[in-house]
Motif scaffolding. Structure first.
Motif: not given
Length: 286
Positions: A182-188, A249-254, A145-146
């Motif tokens: 870690i939780v998906p929201e934090q990973r995203q 989360h492929p959106t950023h790469l796409r 998170e940091h």
């Protein structure tokens, strides 16, 4: 007796026993008693506060010294934990974390992992093991998170990756891989911040020239305990980071790949065998 008093007396007993050890072989029994007082009374109680205190910077060497005296093992099978931590463990400050608490968490998490995997694997019951895992994951989440919230650190990391610093690339790969815990929201949120900091542009340099042929060599990593760049092909690690992003989360790469006139994106796909030069738009992932 309070926690501070117990700790002070335990350490004093241990220091006295160590000082007398060479003079009296029988003192081994007292050292073992220090260990038996510590292990069940602290780590097997599964309390996070006590675990963190006994692995703090000012205490952990004495604690590991006590735990070296495992009376269930013959002398020649016991691990010199303090020597291992001093001589074989090296902290690589790839990206400077200026936040003191984050640095403390990084060092604490390493000691927790060492305790769980090396020092006490046979002694931990299910509850104590689960408690250590929970504490490790809590600290890991705070560290990541940091990283996600500190723009200066991420920007510096991406610039070092772009400059073809192998240790920075390995650090980036570790951060992405550990984020699966870690939780998906934090990973995203972490992945989104990496993308906005120029992650894919930085990785693109590993798909050109010598890097693409696996021939690049640098002088980095000559220190003891540091992985040698030529022993770990850089492109392999760059691909691993891309895959971690693409599968979660492929959106950023796409979005990066489909940018207009993105020759770097085409080259990445071409190196990976996903594009045939001249095929109009067939390289764009669905």
């Amino acid at each position: 007796m309070g926690e501070a008093e117990f700790l002070a007396e335990l350490r004093e007993s241990f220091h006295s026993a160590e000082a007398m050890r060479e003079e009296h072989a029988a003192i081994e029994t007292e050292l073992c008693n220090c260990k038996s007082s510590l292990s069940p009374g602290i780590f097997l109680m599964s309390t996070h506060a006590l675990t963190e205190r006994y692995l703090a910077e000012d205490v952990y060497e004495d604690v590991l010294g006590m735990l070296e005296n495992d009376d269930s093992l013959p002398l020649d099978k016991r691990i010199p934990h303090r020597q291992v931590m001093k001589e074989k463990v090296k902290f690589n400050d790839v990206v400077s974390f200026e936040d003191v608490e984050t640095l403390k968490r990084i060092h604490l998490n390493y000691r927790l992992l060492y305790l769980k995997d090396i020092v006490l694997p046979r002694a931990l019951d299910d509850g104590a093991f689960a408690s250590l895992q929970q504490l490790i994951h809590k600290n890991l989440a705070a560290i990541l998170e940091h990283l996600q919230k500190t723009d200066a650190v991420l920007t510096r990391l991406m610039e070092q990756v772009r400059q073809q610093d192998m240790q920075s690339l390995l650090f980036l790969e570790d951060a992405c891989r550990l984020s699966r815990q870690i939780v998906p929201e934090q990973r995203q949120a972490l992945y989104a911040k990496m993308a906005s900091a120029g992650l894919f542009d930085a990785l693109a340099v590993y798909f050109t020239g010598d890097w693409a042929r696996g021939e690049r060599n640098t002088t980095a990593g000559d220190e003891v305990g540091v992985r040698k760049p030529w022993e770990h092909p850089a492109q392999h690690h760059a691909v691993e980071v891309l895959l971690l992003h693409a599968t979660f989360h492929p959106t950023h790469l796409r979005n990066w790949l489909t940018k207009e006139k993105n020759e770097d994106g085409r080259r990445v796909l071409r190196v990976q065998g996903l594009e045939t030069p001249g095929e109009d738009q067939k390289w764009i992932p669905e």
